[in-house]
Every structure is written in structure tokens, then in C-alpha cells.
Scaffold this active site. Structure first.
Site, PDB file in Angstrom:
ATOM      1  CB  SER A 562       2.382 -14.044   4.345  1.00  0.00           C
ATOM      2  OG  SER A 562       3.763 -13.751   4.408  1.00  0.00           O
ATOM      3  CE1 TYR A 575       2.152 -10.422  -0.180  1.00  0.00           C
ATOM      4  CE2 TYR A 575       3.527 -10.611   1.786  1.00  0.00           C
ATOM      5  CZ  TYR A 575       2.813 -11.194   0.761  1.00  0.00           C
ATOM      6  OH  TYR A 575       2.755 -12.567   0.666  1.00  0.00           O
TER       7      TYR A 575
END
Length: 685
Positions: A562, A575
Site C-alpha cells: 500500500s 493498518y
């Protein structure tokens, strides 16, 4: 345009015959019908023949799979036939007999096959040529001619072995003319041919020959044609043999991919296990298959492990390596014994079939379907051996004849007509979290580029749905797995080994996300996200490395990371920290696994909203609340903060995975590819 009655009846008959493996094998045999249709120039009725073309399959035959020829021109070829030494020239002549435009437009038509003469020259309106196990058992028995007479009397005539071609068509035509009571013939070492005045009569005659032959073998055959069970060679129980097969499959796949990469298939059916338990299996396997359709797909003979199923795995691995080296030497010697100056080059010396007593059969090919069909053909060969040995002795055609067909220029021409392989052909991919979103898009792209895919997801229904979209088990298999479990991750790779022989490309995509400020983030939130992404990708990569090292074929591991692995965003500590862990795993594993030819790279997407299981599961609402916007505005919000002002979709991430693994970046490892439409804060540095 409406389909003609002749074609409709022929297709119906072909489908019925081809649907039952007792009648013929996949893509084996051919059927034909003769009738009249208007000539496109004169408008006058013209005698035509519709016949299954080269490479088609009876069970799935379509009108486009038929070659349509003018009978007057086809029969006239007998007057210019130059003799058996030049009979291959007649195949090219068939093109001059095609009706009208001949083949249908844009690849929908079929080239006439080598068996076209058999159908056209025989004086019957309908002809079937099939490869039933029962018929080939008689055809490959030492006293096949005598057995054929005992089984059928004068209704079916024996034809000695002759290679398929124009001369065989002339021979069968002459036999039918000389035997008015005959409904067909057994072709030595090959199969059966039958005929009839109507489609119904021809089909009935084919079924009569097949079923009568099987009844004869059952009634007259001995109980144990493969001999008594060898002590210690009985099949392992299902769980043990499949676990052992999963361990052996990557090793075997690596060996048989010495010349070129192969995809695998595993079969532990009672037919295979029973054959390998019998005392006669080494002798029979060494004789090889006989029917041309069989050995063109299975190679001249299989590789057979000569150890019991309880042998230590290390000893089995060592012995398989020895046997593989011997097999390659023997195959090269076989080629050089029979090759002529104009023979095609040797295509490869690796086996297509590997037999492991007590465990099963591993078959290999250029794709899953080819590997599966090769295994199915060897099962046909086992059935033929059983039948022949039960009433006589199995006596296949001479090795020199097998070579003539395996390295036949007509077969070589057929191979040259095949389309070039796709970039990921022969590669087996495993994608985690592939039941939706990015994982689903990656699976679709990899299959489109030629790969086989294991669709792994904690959601069983989602994984199954994606597999159906991808085309079923020859393209993809579904496995339900929680990547936080060591046992379930190991099971996923075992399933991949049993389905396709191993794994070459792993995509760590499984993910979960909970968006909360630091003070509201619980230890459970932290642990769960790290368990799925940091621990899960570690477990998957570790198992992938173990299997890839066993194969010895290198490989690719791709992490879907990500842009959050490098960008500090609000309310996202668990996260983003887990993604940063994954990002560094890419670097660490690239450094460690490079010596094994395993490349490890990452893809850093921006938020992928559309089609995402994570966003639909609550993450989208949480992130929208963080930014003070409506959830349905999130995709556009992400787009507007990028340099390119474009929303990132699942297929864009899939494109990056393909770019990393499709063959052009062979010297790239340890790289992170941004797929974020330009987020300056995420520029690698």
C-alpha cells in the site's frame, strides 16, 4: 443460416459417442456423413462429405469443427495416388477437394485430418472411427486377429497395423467391398472403424462392436491380468497418499521441466493404483502405449518409480532423480535409433507420465488440460493392457512405428499451426484474498495471460465464484484458507501441488483493515491486522519458498502492499504499520531468495474502493468519516488528491502484478511499484 440435416445428425451422433469415455478418448477418433447440398456456383446438388477435422473433439464438436469436401474430387485422388511411400502428400491434396470456400471464416473451419481418406473412400453414407479401450485391447493383443474372429465372426474384419493415411483408407474400402456382411473392422494396434447406411445404423454398429468386445473380454478374461499384488506395493490410505503426492509433485515437476516448463495433474484412481500394485506393471509399462492417440500424448513410455510407497521421502527423491537421468538418456537413444536426416528435431527428453506405486500418476503438459488429458490417455492405456493381458498378451506396435508417428512431419506441421504461448503459459499462480477486489482482478489477469491460478480466500463462496468466472478446474481451483494459520497455509500449497504440480508465482494480497485513531485502536485491532497481513504474508512466502526450492525452477513472490506503507495518514496506525512490515519483507526476502532464482517485489496501490471487500466491509465508511465526506464520494476524493486525478481500480493493480511477472522484468527484484495515480508523499526514496 440454419444447420443442414446432414450436419445436425452428424453432430448429434458425435456428441453421444464422444460423451462416453468407453467409446473414445478426448480428441480421439472421427465421424463423417455423406449427402448432397447445392453447389454455390451452379446451384446443382453435389455429393459432399462432412467429417470431423484435425484436432477436434467428438464430445464437443461444432459445425466449425467439420471439414466439408466434394466426394467426386476426393475419390478422384485414388487415380493420382503415388503410393504408400509418398502418401503424406495426399493430405495437402485434400485442400483441393474442399467445398465452396472450404473452411469457415476466421478460424471457425477445420483442416481435413489424416483420416479423411478412410471416411471418403469407404462406400458407406456414414463412417465412425473410434478408439475404445475394449476395441484397442483386441487390436493390441498378440493374437488379435484370432480373437477378433472369435468375438465377432464375419461381422467385423481384422486389419493388420498400418499407419493412418491414404493407404489405410484404400485398404478399409477394399475390405468393406470384399466383406458385404461386415459392419466394421478392428485396426491392429489402433482402434475400430464402422459404417452404416444411416446415422442411426452407424452409431448402433459402433456401440455393438465396443460392447461386444467388452463382453468378450469380461467373459473370457482372467481375474488378475496384472498379476498378484506386490508385497508392500498396495495403495496408501487416501489421506497419506495425497499428502505424499503433494510433497513429491514439486520435485517431479521440476525434473520433468528440464527441457521446458510443464504443468502437472495428479490421478490416484483405483485404475492407476491397481495397475501399479500388480507384479506385471514394470514389464507392461516398459512396453509403452500403443494406440497413436495414446503415445502422442503420453510419450513412448512412462517413468516408473521402483520403490514401495513406504520408502523414505529422501530416498524416493534421490531415486527419482536417478531414474529421470536414465529416462532422458534412454529417450535420446530412442530418438537417435530411428531419426532420419529429415526427421524433426527432438522435442524434449522428459517424461510426460510419472508413476509412483501406492501413490498415483503424475502427468504433465503445456497447460492443465494437456496434462490432464495425458493422464486420461494413460488410464485408457492401462485399460487396454488389462483387456489384452486378460485374454492374450499385450503386444503394442513396434518402437520404430511409434517413432514414425511421434516424429511424423504431419504431426510437426500440426504443432507449427498452434498459436504462440501466452506470456504466463505453464506458470502456476497462487493468489490470496482472491475472492473479491484486487485479488479477483489479479486472478483474472493472470489467467488471461496463460497462467493456472489457485484462488485462495477465507470466503469459500467468493473463491468458488471466481473460479467459475475463470473457466473451471483446467484454469483455476478454489481453496478456502485463513492465512493466519500455518496448517491452512500449508494445505493451500498442498492443494496447488495436487492440482497443477506446484507453484511459480505467489501474490500476497489477503488483507483486512480497521480505521481508528490511536487512542481508540485496541490491542485486538493491532493483532488482527498484523496477523492477516504481516504474519499471513510471512507464512505464505515461507511455504512458497519451500515449494519453489523443491521445484528448482525459480519463481515470483509479489506483495500487494500500500502507499500507506510509506505515507503517514490519520487514524490508521495498525493498518499502515502492518503494511510497512510487508514492505520490508519484500526487501528482506528479495535479498535472501535471489540465489534460488526467486524474485520478490511489491505493489503499492492507493485506496482501491470499487469492488473492494475491505472497503465494502466497513473500511470505506471509516475512511470517509475520517475525511468528512460521504462514502460514495471516496473514490473521487482519492482521485482528486493524486497528480493524475485518476481513481485506482483493481485492474490497475493487476496490471502491475503482470508487469512484474510477465517476462520483461527478469532482472528486477526488491522493487516497490506505485499504483496510486501519483501521490507525491509516497514517492519511493
Amino acid at each position: 443460416m440454419a444447420i443442414s440435416p446432414h450436419v445436425a445428425a452428424l453432430l448429434d451422433r458425435s456428441h453421444r459417442l464422444g460423451a462416453d469415455p468407453r467409446n473414445t478418448n478426448y480428441a480421439g477418433g472421427n465421424t463423417s456423413a455423406k449427402g448432397t447440398a447445392p453447389d454455390p456456383v451452379t446451384g446443382r446438388d453435389t455429393e459432399l462429405m462432412w467429417v470431423k477435422g484435425s484436432g477436434g473433439d467428438l464430445g464437443t464438436l461444432t459445425e466449425g469443427g467439420l471439414a466439408v469436401l466434394r466426394l467426386d474430387r476426393l475419390r478422384a485422388l485414388a487415380e493420382v495416388y503415388p503410393g504408400v511411400e509418398r502418401e503424406d502428400e495426399m493430405v495437402a491434396a485434400f485442400d483441393y477437394c474442399l467445398h465452396g470456400r472450404g473452411r469457415l471464416p476466421e478460424g471457425e473451419g477445420a483442416a481435413p485430418s489424416i483420416d479423411t481418406a478412410m471416411h471418403g473412400l469407404v462406400d458407406a453414407a456414414h463412417v465412425d472411427h473410434l478408439h475404445p479401450d475394449s476395441g484397442i485391447a483386441l487390436a493390441c493383443a498378440a493374437d488379435g486377429e484370432k480373437l477378433t474372429a472369435a468375438c465377432f465372426g464375419d461381422k467385423v474384419v481384422w486389419v493388420p497395423w498400418r499407419r493412418p493415411g491414404f493407404q489405410l483408407g484404400l485398404d478399409i474400402a477394399a475390405i468393406k467391398a470384399a466383406n458385404p456382411r461386415a459392419i466394421g473392422c478392428v485396426l491392429g494396434g489402433h482402434g475400430i472403424t464402422t459404417w452404416g447406411d444411416t446415422a442411426e445404423e452407424c452409431e448402433a454398429n459402433s456401440l455393438f462392436v465396443i460392447r461386444t468386445a467388452q463382453s468378450f473380454l469380461t467373459e473370457h478374461g482372467k481375474a488378475e491380468p496384472f498379476g498378484a499384488v506386490i508385497d508392500g506395493y498396495a495403495a496408501l490410505d487416501p489421506a497419506r497418499r495425497r499428502a505424499r503426492a503433494a510433497r513429491l509433485a514439486p520435485l517431479i515437476r521440476g525434473l520433468v521441466s528440464t527441457d521446458r516448463p510443464q504443468v502437472g495433474h495428479f490421478d490416484d484412481s483405483d485404475t492407476v493404483l491397481g495397475f501399479l500394485a500388480g507384479a506385471e506393471h514394470p514389464r507392461l509399462a516398459a512396453l509403452g502405449t500403443s494406440c497413436p492417440d495414446h503415445f502422442l500424448r503420453t510419450k513412448v513410455r512412462p517413468l516408473v518409480l521402483d520403490l514401495p510407497p513406504t520408502a523414505e521421502l529422501d530416498a524416493v527423491a534421490d531415486r527419482l532423480k536417478e531414474l529421470h537421468a536414465e529416462y532422458r538418456e534412454e529417450y535420446a537413444a530412442y530418438y537417435h535409433r530411428h531419426a532420419r536426416p529429415d526427421s524433426p528435431a527432438m522435442r524434449g527428453a522428459d517424461p510426460a507420465i510419472v508413476l509412483v506405486p501406492g501413490v498415483g500418476m503424475f502427468s504433465f503438459g503445456q497447460d492443465k488440460q494437456t496434462a490432464r488429458v495425458a493422464g486420461e490417455f494413460y488410464v485408457n492405456a492401462i485399460n487396454v493392457m488389462r483387456g489384452a493381458e486378460s485374454v492374450s498378451s499385450y503386444t503394442p506396435i513396434e518402437e520404430s512405428e511409434k517413432f514414425r508417428i511421434e516424429y511424423w512431419e504431419l504431426e510437426e506441421a500440426k504443432l507449427r499451426r498452434m498459436p504462440p504461448p501466452k506470456p504466463l503459459a505453464t506458470r502456476v499462480a497462487l493468489v490470496t484474498g482472491a475472492g473479491s477486489g484486487i485479488g479477483r482482478a489479479v486472478a483474472h489477469r493472470l489467467v488471461a495471460e496463460g497462467a493456472c491460478v489457485v484462488v485462495a480466500d477465507v470466503n469459500a463462496d467468493g473463491a468458488l465464484a471466481v473460479c467459475e468466472e475463470l473457466g473451471g478446474p483446467d484454469k483455476a481451483v478454489a481453496v478456502t484458507a485463513d492465512v493466519t494459520s500455518e496448517e491452512q497455509v500449508a494445505d493451500v500449497f498442498a492443494a496447488a501441488a495436487l492440482a497443477f504440480g506446484g507453484v511459480d508465482l505467489v501474490v500476497n494480497n489477503a488483507g483486512i483493515s480497521i480505521s481508528r485513531p490511536l487512542l481508540e485502536t485496541t490491542a485486538r485491532d493491532w493483532d488482527l491486522q498484523h496477523a492477516v497481513m504481516a504474519r499471513g504474508s510471512f507464512l505464505v512466502s515461507r511455504e512458497a519458498a519451500r515449494l519453489m526450492r523443491a521445484q528448482g525452477m525459480g519463481g515470483d513472490i509479489v506483495y500487494i502492499v500500500s502507499k500507506n506503507s510509506v505515507v503517514a495518514g490519520p487514524n490508521n496506525v495498525a493498518y499502515s504499520a502492518a503494511k510497512a512490515d510487508q514492505a520490508h519483507q519484500v526487501r528482506l526476502l528479495a535479498a535472501e531468495l535471489g540465489g534460488d532464482g526467486i524474485r520478490v517485489n511489491g505493489v503499492n496501490p492507493d485506496g482501491v474502493v470499487r469492488g473492494s471487500g475491505i472497503f465494502a466491509g466497513g473500511w470505506g465508511a471509516q475512511r470517509a468519516a475520517t475525511y468528512g465526506i460521504e462514502e460514495d464520494e471516496l473514490g473521487e476524493f482519492y482521485a482528486q488528491r493524486t497528480l493524475l486525478k485518476r481513481e485506482v481500480l483493481p485492474e490497475h493493480v493487476a496490471n502491475a502484478v503482470f508487469a512484474l511477472t510477465g517476462g520483461d522484468l527478469t532482472h528486477t527484484t526488491g522493487l516497490h511499484v506505485p499504483v496510486d495515480a501519483g501521490v507525491a508523499a509516497a514517492f519511493p526514496r
